[in-house]
Scaffold this motif. Structure first.
Motif, PDB file in Angstrom:
ATOM      1  N   ASP A  21      39.946 -65.230  54.192  1.00 49.47           N
ATOM      2  CA  ASP A  21      40.053 -66.603  53.831  1.00 49.47           C
ATOM      3  C   ASP A  21      38.689 -67.346  54.379  1.00 49.47           C
ATOM      4  O   ASP A  21      38.241 -68.286  53.703  1.00 49.47           O
ATOM      5  N   ALA A  22      38.280 -67.100  55.592  1.00 44.67           N
ATOM      6  CA  ALA A  22      37.166 -67.615  56.086  1.00 44.67           C
ATOM      7  C   ALA A  22      36.239 -66.206  56.820  1.00 44.67           C
ATOM      8  O   ALA A  22      36.844 -65.642  57.406  1.00 44.67           O
ATOM      9  N   LEU A  23      35.035 -66.645  56.434  1.00 44.37           N
ATOM     10  CA  LEU A  23      34.014 -65.640  57.063  1.00 44.37           C
ATOM     11  C   LEU A  23      32.845 -66.634  57.668  1.00 44.37           C
ATOM     12  O   LEU A  23      32.081 -67.456  57.020  1.00 44.37           O
ATOM     13  N   VAL A  24      32.503 -65.965  58.872  1.00 41.01           N
ATOM     14  CA  VAL A  24      31.473 -66.511  59.698  1.00 41.01           C
ATOM     15  C   VAL A  24      30.262 -65.590  59.871  1.00 41.01           C
ATOM     16  O   VAL A  24      30.581 -64.705  60.210  1.00 41.01           O
ATOM     17  N   ILE A  25      29.373 -66.117  59.568  1.00 49.14           N
ATOM     18  CA  ILE A  25      27.845 -65.413  59.595  1.00 49.14           C
ATOM     19  C   ILE A  25      27.251 -65.837  60.962  1.00 49.14           C
ATOM     20  O   ILE A  25      26.765 -67.018  60.988  1.00 49.14           O
ATOM     21  N   GLY A  26      27.158 -65.057  61.981  1.00 47.17           N
ATOM     22  CA  GLY A  26      26.337 -65.428  63.201  1.00 47.17           C
ATOM     23  C   GLY A  26      27.095 -65.432  64.451  1.00 47.17           C
ATOM     24  O   GLY A  26      28.310 -66.248  63.997  1.00 47.17           O
ATOM     25  N   ALA A  27      26.971 -65.183  65.387  1.00 46.36           N
ATOM     26  CA  ALA A  27      27.886 -65.141  66.591  1.00 46.36           C
ATOM     27  C   ALA A  27      27.352 -65.682  67.668  1.00 46.36           C
ATOM     28  O   ALA A  27      27.405 -65.495  69.045  1.00 46.36           O
ATOM     29  N   GLY A  28      26.323 -66.870  67.597  1.00 43.81           N
ATOM     30  CA  GLY A  28      25.857 -67.553  68.611  1.00 43.81           C
ATOM     31  C   GLY A  28      26.713 -68.714  69.033  1.00 43.81           C
ATOM     32  O   GLY A  28      27.880 -68.787  68.609  1.00 43.81           O
ATOM     33  N   GLN A  29      26.387 -69.851  69.317  1.00 43.60           N
ATOM     34  CA  GLN A  29      27.035 -70.806  69.817  1.00 43.60           C
ATOM     35  C   GLN A  29      27.815 -71.476  68.672  1.00 43.60           C
ATOM     36  O   GLN A  29      28.942 -71.496  68.900  1.00 43.60           O
ATOM     37  N   ALA A  30      27.193 -71.722  67.783  1.00 43.61           N
ATOM     38  CA  ALA A  30      27.885 -72.376  66.429  1.00 43.61           C
ATOM     39  C   ALA A  30      28.816 -71.409  65.840  1.00 43.61           C
ATOM     40  O   ALA A  30      30.289 -71.749  65.552  1.00 43.61           O
ATOM     41  N   GLY A  31      28.825 -70.221  65.534  1.00 40.78           N
ATOM     42  CA  GLY A  31      29.539 -69.026  65.156  1.00 40.78           C
ATOM     43  C   GLY A  31      30.716 -68.951  66.039  1.00 40.78           C
ATOM     44  O   GLY A  31      31.913 -68.930  65.544  1.00 40.78           O
ATOM     45  N   LEU A  32      30.578 -68.900  67.260  1.00 43.60           N
ATOM     46  CA  LEU A  32      31.519 -68.708  68.313  1.00 43.60           C
ATOM     47  C   LEU A  32      32.597 -69.828  68.231  1.00 43.60           C
ATOM     48  O   LEU A  32      33.898 -69.777  68.425  1.00 43.60           O
ATOM     49  N   SER A  33      31.888 -71.206  68.264  1.00 44.21           N
ATOM     50  CA  SER A  33      32.796 -72.167  68.330  1.00 44.21           C
ATOM     51  C   SER A  33      33.671 -72.388  66.939  1.00 44.21           C
ATOM     52  O   SER A  33      34.837 -72.704  66.947  1.00 44.21           O
ATOM     53  N   ALA A  34      33.130 -71.808  65.888  1.00 48.68           N
ATOM     54  CA  ALA A  34      33.947 -71.961  64.538  1.00 48.68           C
ATOM     55  C   ALA A  34      35.001 -70.798  64.834  1.00 48.68           C
ATOM     56  O   ALA A  34      36.125 -71.082  64.134  1.00 48.68           O
ATOM     57  N   ALA A  35      34.678 -69.779  65.311  1.00 48.18           N
ATOM     58  CA  ALA A  35      35.615 -68.619  65.396  1.00 48.18           C
ATOM     59  C   ALA A  35      36.768 -69.171  66.183  1.00 48.18           C
ATOM     60  O   ALA A  35      38.006 -68.826  65.955  1.00 48.18           O
TER      61      ALA A  35
END
Length: 370
Positions: A21-35
């Motif tokens: 349903d949702a896909l995050v690209i990137g596991a930096g600060q913003a990506g981890l916060s979103a995850a």
């Protein structure tokens, strides 16, 4: 409701596209916060959402920073939600401390980060979903949270002429030792240039040039000032204008590196040169010989994989509404514009997930929740 799926296999180039349903690209600060916020709102790991990260290990851009950048000289860092950065020796290299913290964060919250996966392109599908093509197979998603940052797109301005000595961008800077005893030209007016001057200025002769006169912000960065800065940046991206550098809005602050550079007497700014020469740079007929040039000239947002979606307007910018693209509420850009800071990235992750929850609830089928 879809069950949690920590035991599911990673995609392969030969296998069918996997759906989330949702896909995050990137596991930096913003990506981890979103995850974190996706998990908190009940999206099931691997079936409801996934994070694709191009690096071999946790850390994002922090893993690639110069070993000379320590936690004492980091220009601001904000903890991720629901897990503070442990007490750290100020002398610890940032490229060690922050990736270690990110790794612990991923494990603590059981975040479904798949790596290394390089996203090649994101395309529209006839059914209204997005196709995410990677070097490890394809994914289909109903919402995209792009958190790819800027580190992989260093900006090098072009100037006439050719310099025969060494040139490098700040992204490739690894500390002052190799410049000892040389004459080094530092180009740029942001925090990166100040860091380089504060380090190289202790072992070498330096010359500092900037395109515009640097503005030093007097006084503390109060919450009120922070809100004013965010509002000014947001105004640009909401109008579809290209994103400006952070320092052009905030000005230089009284950081540890700035104070050290002041003490060394290396903050004697000169205007930008006209051209490169074989042995240095020149302003009109006046030439300045140097041994090396360090371009601390910033980065651009890494959005090349989004090109098939044609998000950019005539002026080169992307018109935003909050964290999502104004003309495509499926696509959120985290770490872009007003969220291009560690505290901004945290807030953007939460805001984007709130919007995605509403977006998916208003469409069929219902999102895969725990």
């Amino acid at each position: 409701m879809a069950p949690e799926g920590p035991a599911r296999e990673d995609p392969t180039p030969e296998g069918p596209a996997r759906e989330v349903d949702a896909l995050v690209i990137g596991a930096g600060q913003a990506g981890l916060s979103a995850a974190y916020h996706l998990r908190r709102r009940g999206f099931a790991p691997y079936t409801g959402f996934v994070v694709l990260d191009a690096d071999d290990a946790p850390g994002g851009a922090w893993a690639h920073r110069s070993p000379s950048l320590t936690m004492a000289t980091v220009h601001g860092f904000h903890d991720l939600p629901d897990f503070d950065l442990p007490a750290t020796d100020p002398a610890t290299e940032a490229r060690v401390a922050v990736p270690g913290y990110f790794a612990a964060y991923e494990a603590r919250h059981a975040l479904p980060v798949v790596r290394p996966v390089k996203v090649l392109a994101v395309r529209d599908r006839p059914d209204g979903r997005l196709l995410v093509e990677t070097d490890s197979g394809s994914w289909i998603t109903r919402a995209l949270l792009n958190a790819t940052g800027t580190w992989t797109r260093p900006f090098l301005p072009r100037y006439p002429g050719r310099f025969a000595g060494r040139q490098l961008h700040y992204a490739d800077y690894r500390g002052p030792a190799e410049f000892a005893g040389l004459r080094v030209l530092v180009v740029g007016g942001g925090a990166s240039a100040i860091q380089v001057l504060s380090e190289v200025g202790a072992v070498a002769g330096t010359v500092w040039v900037t395109r515009t006169e640097p503005v030093v912000h007097q006084g503390p960065f109060t919450p009120e000032y922070g809100r004013e800065v965010v509002a000014r940046v947001a105004e640009r991206v909401e109008a579809g204008l290209p994103v400006r550098s952070v320092v052009s809005v905030t000005g230089l602050g009284p950081s540890v590196a700035y104070r050290r550079a002041e003490e060394l007497g290396v903050l004697n700014r000169r205007p930008m040169f006209d051209r490169l020469t074989e042995h240095g740079v020149a302003w009109g007929d006046r030439e300045l010989p140097v041994d090396a040039i360090i371009w601390a000239t910033g980065f651009r947002a890494e959005l090349t994989h989004l090109a098939p979606l044609a998000l950019r307007g005539p002026g080169g910018g992307i018109r935003m509404s909050g964290t999502h693209v104004a003309d495509d509420p499926r696509v959120h850009l985290l770490g872009y514009g007003p969220s291009a800071s560690t505290v901004g990235a945290n807030r953007a992750g939460r805001a984007a997930v709130n919007e995605i929850v509403h977006l998916l609830r208003d469409s069929e089928p219902a999102p895969a929740l725990v």
